[in-house]
Design a protein around this motif. Structure first.
Motif, mmCIF file in Angstrom:
data_model
loop_
_atom_site.group_PDB
_atom_site.id
_atom_site.type_symbol
_atom_site.label_atom_id
_atom_site.label_comp_id
_atom_site.label_asym_id
_atom_site.label_seq_id
_atom_site.Cartn_x
_atom_site.Cartn_y
_atom_site.Cartn_z
ATOM 1 N N ASP A 53 0.857 -1.188 0.000
ATOM 2 C CA ASP A 53 0.000 0.000 0.000
ATOM 3 C C ASP A 53 0.891 1.236 0.000
ATOM 4 O OD1 ASP A 53 -1.934 1.856 0.228
ATOM 5 O OD2 ASP A 53 -2.591 1.298 2.233
ATOM 6 N N GLN B 43 2.647 14.169 -5.194
ATOM 7 C CA GLN B 43 1.277 14.423 -4.753
ATOM 8 C C GLN B 43 0.280 13.824 -5.748
ATOM 9 O OE1 GLN B 43 0.509 16.015 -1.785
ATOM 10 N NE2 GLN B 43 -1.616 15.430 -2.175
ATOM 11 N N LEU C 96 0.072 10.117 -5.259
ATOM 12 C CA LEU C 96 -0.760 9.755 -4.108
ATOM 13 C C LEU C 96 -2.241 9.888 -4.463
ATOM 14 C CD1 LEU C 96 -0.717 8.929 -1.065
ATOM 15 C CD2 LEU C 96 -1.140 11.315 -0.581
ATOM 16 N N GLU C 97 -2.553 10.968 -5.188
ATOM 17 C CA GLU C 97 -3.944 11.209 -5.565
ATOM 18 C C GLU C 97 -4.482 10.075 -6.424
ATOM 19 O OE1 GLU C 97 -4.241 15.750 -5.952
ATOM 20 O OE2 GLU C 97 -5.126 14.894 -7.766
ATOM 21 N N GLN D 148 -4.891 6.949 -4.270
ATOM 22 C CA GLN D 148 -6.033 6.994 -3.358
ATOM 23 C C GLN D 148 -7.352 6.871 -4.113
ATOM 24 O OE1 GLN D 148 -5.274 10.531 -1.046
ATOM 25 N NE2 GLN D 148 -4.345 9.323 0.586
ATOM 26 N N ALA D 149 -7.413 7.525 -5.292
ATOM 27 C CA ALA D 149 -8.629 7.411 -6.097
ATOM 28 C C ALA D 149 -8.823 5.960 -6.524
ATOM 29 C CB ALA D 149 -8.528 8.312 -7.322
ATOM 30 N N LYS E 248 -7.712 3.262 -4.921
ATOM 31 C CA LYS E 248 -8.104 2.446 -3.769
ATOM 32 C C LYS E 248 -9.593 2.631 -3.462
ATOM 33 C CE LYS E 248 -4.988 3.545 -0.663
ATOM 34 N NZ LYS E 248 -4.399 3.464 0.688
ATOM 35 N N THR E 249 -10.099 3.851 -3.717
ATOM 36 C CA THR E 249 -11.524 4.085 -3.486
ATOM 37 C C THR E 249 -12.358 3.192 -4.394
ATOM 38 O OG1 THR E 249 -10.968 6.355 -2.987
ATOM 39 C CG2 THR E 249 -13.282 5.890 -3.366
ATOM 40 N N PHE F 104 -11.393 0.360 -5.483
ATOM 41 C CA PHE F 104 -11.145 -1.041 -5.141
ATOM 42 C C PHE F 104 -12.232 -1.616 -4.237
ATOM 43 C CE2 PHE F 104 -6.235 -1.384 -5.587
ATOM 44 C CZ PHE F 104 -6.393 -1.500 -6.945
ATOM 45 N N PHE G 263 -13.270 11.293 -5.225
ATOM 46 C CA PHE G 263 -13.117 10.128 -4.368
ATOM 47 C C PHE G 263 -13.123 10.472 -2.883
ATOM 48 C CE2 PHE G 263 -8.697 11.357 -5.114
ATOM 49 C CZ PHE G 263 -8.109 11.169 -3.886
ATOM 50 N N TYR G 264 -12.751 11.720 -2.540
ATOM 51 C CA TYR G 264 -12.789 12.083 -1.114
ATOM 52 C C TYR G 264 -14.227 12.017 -0.593
ATOM 53 C CZ TYR G 264 -7.982 13.883 -1.315
ATOM 54 O OH TYR G 264 -6.637 14.006 -1.453
ATOM 55 N N LEU H 251 -15.348 8.454 -0.174
ATOM 56 C CA LEU H 251 -14.786 7.849 1.033
ATOM 57 C C LEU H 251 -15.465 8.387 2.289
ATOM 58 C CD1 LEU H 251 -10.967 7.738 0.249
ATOM 59 C CD2 LEU H 251 -12.559 5.839 0.373
ATOM 60 N N ARG I 177 -7.690 -4.795 0.951
ATOM 61 C CA ARG I 177 -8.042 -3.979 -0.210
ATOM 62 C C ARG I 177 -9.322 -3.188 0.039
ATOM 63 N NH1 ARG I 177 -11.368 -5.199 -4.338
ATOM 64 N NH2 ARG I 177 -11.485 -7.437 -4.000
ATOM 65 N N ASN I 178 -10.200 -3.695 0.916
ATOM 66 C CA ASN I 178 -11.464 -3.007 1.188
ATOM 67 C C ASN I 178 -11.359 -2.065 2.378
ATOM 68 O OD1 ASN I 178 -13.258 -4.183 -0.799
ATOM 69 N ND2 ASN I 178 -12.756 -6.092 0.225
ATOM 70 N N THR J 83 -10.050 1.077 2.697
ATOM 71 C CA THR J 83 -9.760 2.491 2.483
ATOM 72 C C THR J 83 -10.948 3.339 2.931
ATOM 73 O OG1 THR J 83 -8.410 1.892 0.602
ATOM 74 C CG2 THR J 83 -8.977 4.195 0.821
ATOM 75 N N VAL K 255 -7.015 7.712 4.577
ATOM 76 C CA VAL K 255 -6.518 8.699 3.618
ATOM 77 C C VAL K 255 -5.871 9.881 4.357
ATOM 78 C CG1 VAL K 255 -7.294 10.427 1.968
ATOM 79 C CG2 VAL K 255 -8.018 8.080 1.709
ATOM 80 N N VAL L 271 3.090 11.283 2.701
ATOM 81 C CA VAL L 271 3.575 12.370 1.849
ATOM 82 C C VAL L 271 3.885 13.645 2.617
ATOM 83 C CG1 VAL L 271 2.678 11.711 -0.390
ATOM 84 C CG2 VAL L 271 1.197 12.864 1.229
#
Lengths: 357, 288
Positions: free
Chosen positions: A172, A342, A345-346, A349-350, A352-353, A355, B68-69, B72, B240-241, B243, B248, B256
């Motif tokens: 990850d 950055q 990462l974006e 993360q998108a 993984k959402t 997934f 996606f934010y 989530l 995997r599930n 997130t 985040v 980061v």
């Protein structure tokens, strides 16, 4: 201020006292502080004993869990550390921020064994000055269960193959994930341009990934309980999992390539004991140390060619280092611009959402 | 009519001396760091290590620009609601029995069992669940022993696994808060209702539930808020599930080093939690 557990402090005090008694002949016995990942070579007990015996200096450790944490510790504790391990992708940033001191190969007798090409690695330099001594390098590629997968994977596309649906382990980590996709798409791993293609490629992993792993220990657990059959993994860790834990781990570098990385050791800015720090770094590239580290514990490939040559012929690292095809296929991890990082990462993360079931 | 302070000159000093330390502690330990984070959330980069950030709203904008934010956030709110629901379903009957049926020594012993999980480290509890839930794990073997066959549970690394882990972690809060408010319900009241012919269900619906509502709500708040921001349980049990908005945010801080964006996401989360509570308060208020 960094706190050390009482037991560790007590132990290092004892060790200091013991070495002081034993090595009264040395001009100066310093206690140096090293900042590294835990269990990554510099903190092997036998090595510290041998180093103390040879030089009189004792070593205490502090650890980090991510490169960002390492940089933060250097920034917030000036004068606390002597030696730090830095991945060359971050050397330039650390040098630019004034966190580490320039060095010269002349101060390190064992640096003679490092090949010229390795010595001149651009990522080690900032403003024309050398800031780190190359220590070990390795590969991030595909590890597989030799009991399930009979033949070493030839292509990175195997990670996307229906054959391994729900059988893939993945780290990850945004940078590593984007870079694996970039390799499969033939893009520059340090500055990918087509993020849409990468996002699509990563999203295609959804049915494949069984679980994420984040540390070597966790990987061993998952692998031994049969959670996955192939996984993105690190070469040094694969050697350790096979040697120390007896797991049926094979490691392959596919034809499309793999991520290569180089770790260096630097003297920290305003180090309290710079001379002892240099002596320690020199000991770390000593073939004698490396052979014992690799054969008894398991290590990445030493930057010192003499050290690799001193390994037994069958050693995983010697085989990998002597295979010229491998070196040509590696894409080396370089500095990554902040905005690219950055963006990585974006995208991750998108992905993984998406997934989520 | 005299205010307490006027009525007894010594009382103002006493109030100050008694509440002062707690408020001082809250100011130093919570208000100041939180204000610093609030300030960070409007900067382009964290003002650490000699860097200076500029004023910007980009961190808050990112939440709305990146779809996606929001996805989530909804997912985390749903997780919070589900965990609260299961905690209530499992916890309220338990609290009711403890408060009304069990007496003396037994009550102490049963209470100890409720609190016992709190004595172990949260991480240890979660890792012990991984041994239970994983393929060919303890749970699967136990089921296989009772019902031999090709029954594969395969619950590890799913949304359900995360819910199970979180319900286990937060269930004691619901039991304790419900217990306290149920204990305060006078037994006479229940006796009276029963003598007038109320059924058990009616007693539950008309007396016990309304009178213990403050305890239930306290439990809901105590569980809902930390679950929304949880990151450890989803990461370990969810695979995997796993997130969520919490993981985040953690990534922004640890992976980061983008503290401003992490801080902005945290405050947006705080805002969402506030909105949820305001709405539920409205809904409850209308009913009452």
């Amino acid at each position: 201020m960094t706190k050390l557990p009482a037991a560790r402090t007590a132990r290092s005090l004892l060790a200091t006292a013991a070495t002081l008694a034993l090595t009264a002949g040395f001009a100066q016995a310093d206690e140096i502080r090293v900042l590294n990942w835990q269990g990554y070579g510099t903190d092997e007990d036998w090595a510290l004993e041998a180093f103390a015996e040879a030089t009189g200096h004792t070593v205490v450790h502090d650890y980090f869990n991510s490169e960002q944490e390492m940089l933060t510790k250097l920034r917030t504790n000036p004068g606390a550390y002597d030696v730090v391990l830095i991945n060359t992708a971050y050397t330039g940033q650390a040098a630019a921020e004034g966190l580490i001191e320039p060095v010269s190969y002349d101060d390190f007798p064992h640096a003679d064994g490092i090949s010229d090409a390795m010595k001149e690695t651009a990522a080690l330099y900032h403003d024309g000055q050398l800031y780190g001594i190359p220590w070990v390098w390795g590969v991030t590629s595909i590890a597989y269960n030799t009991e399930v997968v009979s033949e070493a994977p030839q292509s990175i596309e195997l990670l996307w193959s229906p054959e391994f649906e729900g059988r893939v382990g993945w780290r990850d980590d945004a940078v590593e994930s984007v870079q694996m996709a970039a390799i499969s798409l033939g893009q520059d791993i340090n500055n990918p341009t087509d993020f849409d293609a990468i996002a699509a490629k990563l999203k295609a992993l959804k049915p494949q990934i069984r679980t994420f792993w984040s540390s070597e220990n966790e990987w061993n657990q998952y692998f031994s309980s049969g959670e996955f059959d192939i996984s993105v993994y690190w070469s040094g860790s694969a050697a350790r999992s096979a040697n120390n834990f007896g797991l049926p781990v094979g490691f392959a570098i596919p034809k499309e390539g793999a991520i290569g990385w180089l770790d260096e050791l630097s003297v920290v800015k305003d180090a309290p004991h710079p001379e002892a720090a240099k002596a320690f770094i020199d000991y770390m590239i000593d073939p004698e140390f490396y052979v014992k580290w690799d054969t008894e514990v398991g290590a990445p490939v030493s930057a010192n060619a003499d050290a690799v040559a001193a390994l037994p012929d069958k050693a995983f690292n010697k085989v990998m280092a002597s295979d010229e095809g491998v070196a040509a296929r590696l894409k080396f991890l370089g500095p990554i611009e902040d905005d690219v990082r950055q963006k990585m990462l974006e995208v991750w993360q998108a992905t993984k959402t998406e997934f989520q079931n | 009519m005299t205010s307490p302070a006027k009525g007894a000159p010594g009382q103002a000093g006493a109030i100050l001396a008694l509440t002062g330390p707690a408020y001082l502690w809250l100011t130093v330990a919570i208000l100041l760091p939180l204000s610093a984070m609030f300030y960070f959330s409007f900067l382009s980069e964290a003002p650490l290590a000699g860097k200076t950030g500029e004023w910007t709203l980009a961190n808050y904008r990112a939440f709305f620009e990146q779809g996606f934010y929001g996805t989530l956030m909804l997912r985390s709110l749903r997780l919070g609601a589900e965990v609260v629901f299961w905690c209530f379903v499992l916890g309220f009957p338990c609290a009711l029995v403890l408060a009304k049926s069990v007496k003396g020594r037994w009550r102490e012993a049963l209470f100890l069992l409720v609190i016992l999980p709190f004595w172990s480290n949260a991480l240890v509890r979660i890792f012990s669940w991984t041994m239970m839930l994983r393929g060919n794990g303890i749970l699967e073997r136990a089921i296989d022993w009772v019902v031999p066959g090709r029954f594969r549970l395969d619950i590890m690394f799913t949304y359900e696994a995360v819910v199970i882990g979180l319900v286990h972690s937060y269930l004691p809060y619901m039991i304790l808060t419900c217990y306290i408010s149920l204990q305060a319900v006078q037994d006479d009241l229940i006796e009276a209702a029963r003598s007038m012919g109320a059924s058990r269900l009616t007693i539950l619906r008309r007396i016990l539930l309304p009178l213990s509502l403050p305890g239930i709500l306290a439990g809901v708040v105590l569980i809902f808020v930390p679950v929304i921001g949880s990151f450890m349980e989803p990461r370990i049990l969810g695979g995997r599930n796993g997130t969520f908005i919490g993981t985040v945010i953690e990534d922004q801080f640890t992976a980061v080093f983008n503290w401003p964006l992490g801080a902005a996401l945290s405050f947006i989360m705080l805002g969402c939690v506030g909105v949820v509570f305001a709405l539920s308060r409205l809904a409850l208020g209308r009913r009452g």
